[in-house]
Design a protein around this motif. Structure first.
Motif, PDB file in Angstrom:
ATOM      1  N   TYR A 139       0.826  -1.205   0.000  1.00 20.51           N
ATOM      2  CA  TYR A 139       0.000   0.000   0.000  1.00 20.51           C
ATOM      3  C   TYR A 139       0.863   1.258   0.000  1.00 20.51           C
ATOM      4  O   TYR A 139       0.587   2.220  -0.718  1.00 20.51           O
ATOM      5  CB  TYR A 139      -0.940  -0.022   1.210  1.00 20.51           C
ATOM      6  CG  TYR A 139      -1.860   1.168   1.296  1.00 20.51           C
ATOM      7  CD1 TYR A 139      -2.798   1.417   0.306  1.00 20.51           C
ATOM      8  CD2 TYR A 139      -1.796   2.034   2.377  1.00 20.51           C
ATOM      9  CE1 TYR A 139      -3.651   2.504   0.386  1.00 20.51           C
ATOM     10  CE2 TYR A 139      -2.647   3.129   2.465  1.00 20.51           C
ATOM     11  CZ  TYR A 139      -3.573   3.360   1.470  1.00 20.51           C
ATOM     12  OH  TYR A 139      -4.406   4.442   1.554  1.00 20.51           O
TER      13      TYR A 139
ATOM     14  N   ALA B  97       2.326   1.962  -3.401  1.00 13.77           N
ATOM     15  CA  ALA B  97       1.273   2.437  -4.305  1.00 13.77           C
ATOM     16  C   ALA B  97       0.928   3.891  -3.994  1.00 13.77           C
ATOM     17  O   ALA B  97       0.751   4.703  -4.915  1.00 13.77           O
ATOM     18  CB  ALA B  97       0.029   1.561  -4.182  1.00 13.77           C
TER      19      ALA B  97
ATOM     20  N   ARG C 111       3.544   6.199  -5.413  1.00 15.47           N
ATOM     21  CA  ARG C 111       3.502   6.301  -6.877  1.00 15.47           C
ATOM     22  C   ARG C 111       2.271   7.027  -7.388  1.00 15.47           C
ATOM     23  O   ARG C 111       2.315   7.642  -8.452  1.00 15.47           O
ATOM     24  CB  ARG C 111       3.520   4.903  -7.506  1.00 15.47           C
ATOM     25  CG  ARG C 111       4.832   4.213  -7.533  1.00 15.47           C
ATOM     26  CD  ARG C 111       4.788   2.945  -8.380  1.00 15.47           C
ATOM     27  NE  ARG C 111       3.595   2.137  -8.182  1.00 15.47           N
ATOM     28  CZ  ARG C 111       3.460   1.168  -7.277  1.00 15.47           C
ATOM     29  NH1 ARG C 111       4.467   0.896  -6.469  1.00 15.47           N
ATOM     30  NH2 ARG C 111       2.352   0.483  -7.181  1.00 15.47           N
ATOM     31  N   GLU C 112       1.143   6.939  -6.668  1.00 13.18           N
ATOM     32  CA  GLU C 112      -0.132   7.370  -7.239  1.00 13.18           C
ATOM     33  C   GLU C 112      -0.820   8.537  -6.544  1.00 13.18           C
ATOM     34  O   GLU C 112      -1.610   9.233  -7.182  1.00 13.18           O
ATOM     35  CB  GLU C 112      -1.081   6.166  -7.267  1.00 13.18           C
ATOM     36  CG  GLU C 112      -0.548   5.047  -8.133  1.00 13.18           C
ATOM     37  CD  GLU C 112      -1.365   3.768  -8.025  1.00 13.18           C
ATOM     38  OE1 GLU C 112      -2.494   3.821  -7.515  1.00 13.18           O
ATOM     39  OE2 GLU C 112      -0.855   2.722  -8.462  1.00 13.18           O
ATOM     40  N   GLN C 113      -0.567   8.763  -5.260  1.00 15.10           N
ATOM     41  CA  GLN C 113      -1.261   9.823  -4.518  1.00 15.10           C
ATOM     42  C   GLN C 113      -0.662  11.182  -4.871  1.00 15.10           C
ATOM     43  O   GLN C 113       0.482  11.482  -4.526  1.00 15.10           O
ATOM     44  CB  GLN C 113      -1.135   9.565  -3.003  1.00 15.10           C
ATOM     45  CG  GLN C 113      -1.818  10.590  -2.135  1.00 15.10           C
ATOM     46  CD  GLN C 113      -3.329  10.438  -2.153  1.00 15.10           C
ATOM     47  OE1 GLN C 113      -3.841   9.331  -2.169  1.00 15.10           O
ATOM     48  NE2 GLN C 113      -4.019  11.543  -2.141  1.00 15.10           N
ATOM     49  N   VAL C 114      -1.428  12.010  -5.560  1.00 15.41           N
ATOM     50  CA  VAL C 114      -0.979  13.356  -5.930  1.00 15.41           C
ATOM     51  C   VAL C 114      -1.232  14.281  -4.738  1.00 15.41           C
ATOM     52  O   VAL C 114      -2.326  14.298  -4.174  1.00 15.41           O
ATOM     53  CB  VAL C 114      -1.725  13.862  -7.184  1.00 15.41           C
ATOM     54  CG1 VAL C 114      -1.344  15.296  -7.509  1.00 15.41           C
ATOM     55  CG2 VAL C 114      -1.433  12.945  -8.371  1.00 15.41           C
TER      56      VAL C 114
ATOM     57  N   THR D 159       3.235  13.379  -7.188  1.00  9.38           N
ATOM     58  CA  THR D 159       3.271  12.235  -6.286  1.00  9.38           C
ATOM     59  C   THR D 159       4.565  12.311  -5.478  1.00  9.38           C
ATOM     60  O   THR D 159       5.483  13.085  -5.807  1.00  9.38           O
ATOM     61  CB  THR D 159       3.242  10.910  -7.060  1.00  9.38           C
ATOM     62  OG1 THR D 159       4.458  10.780  -7.805  1.00  9.38           O
ATOM     63  CG2 THR D 159       2.028  10.821  -7.981  1.00  9.38           C
TER      64      THR D 159
ATOM     65  N   GLU E 286       7.433  11.437  -7.797  1.00  6.81           N
ATOM     66  CA  GLU E 286       7.770  12.553  -8.694  1.00  6.81           C
ATOM     67  C   GLU E 286       8.510  13.654  -7.943  1.00  6.81           C
ATOM     68  O   GLU E 286       9.469  14.238  -8.471  1.00  6.81           O
ATOM     69  CB  GLU E 286       6.505  13.121  -9.329  1.00  6.81           C
ATOM     70  CG  GLU E 286       5.852  12.194 -10.322  1.00  6.81           C
ATOM     71  CD  GLU E 286       4.469  12.642 -10.756  1.00  6.81           C
ATOM     72  OE1 GLU E 286       4.041  12.215 -11.844  1.00  6.81           O
ATOM     73  OE2 GLU E 286       3.793  13.406 -10.008  1.00  6.81           O
TER      74      GLU E 286
END
Length: 78
Positions: free
Chosen positions: A18, A21, A24-27, A35, A38
């Motif tokens: 979790y 993920a 990688r995905e939660q902006v 993210t 990023e």
């Protein structure tokens, strides 16, 4: 905080699947609509990214540092 410590905390606090993920995905607004991954790739300090992730997910202070009470870090500079 080093990058390695950031990932250790992600795994410990959120769980390896979790947590990775989320990174990688939660902006996150606090990271300029990026993210965690990023933001780290853009050169933001891992400590600031960690605090932004925890703030966004309402992680209480007593859980932010995992099981190691010696692993405390000051809040990010703003």
């Amino acid at each position: 905080m080093r990058l390695r410590e950031f990932w250790q905390l992600v795994d410990e606090v959120f769980g390896p699947g979790y947590g990775r993920a989320l990174a990688r995905e939660q902006v996150l607004d606090a990271l300029g609509d990026r993210t965690s991954v990023e933001a780290l790739e853009a050169g933001l300090p891992p400590r600031d990214v960690w605090h932004a992730l925890c703030d966004a997910l309402d992680v209480p202070d007593d859980r932010r540092w995992g099981a190691d009470v010696r692993r405390q870090a000051p809040p990010p500079s703003r």
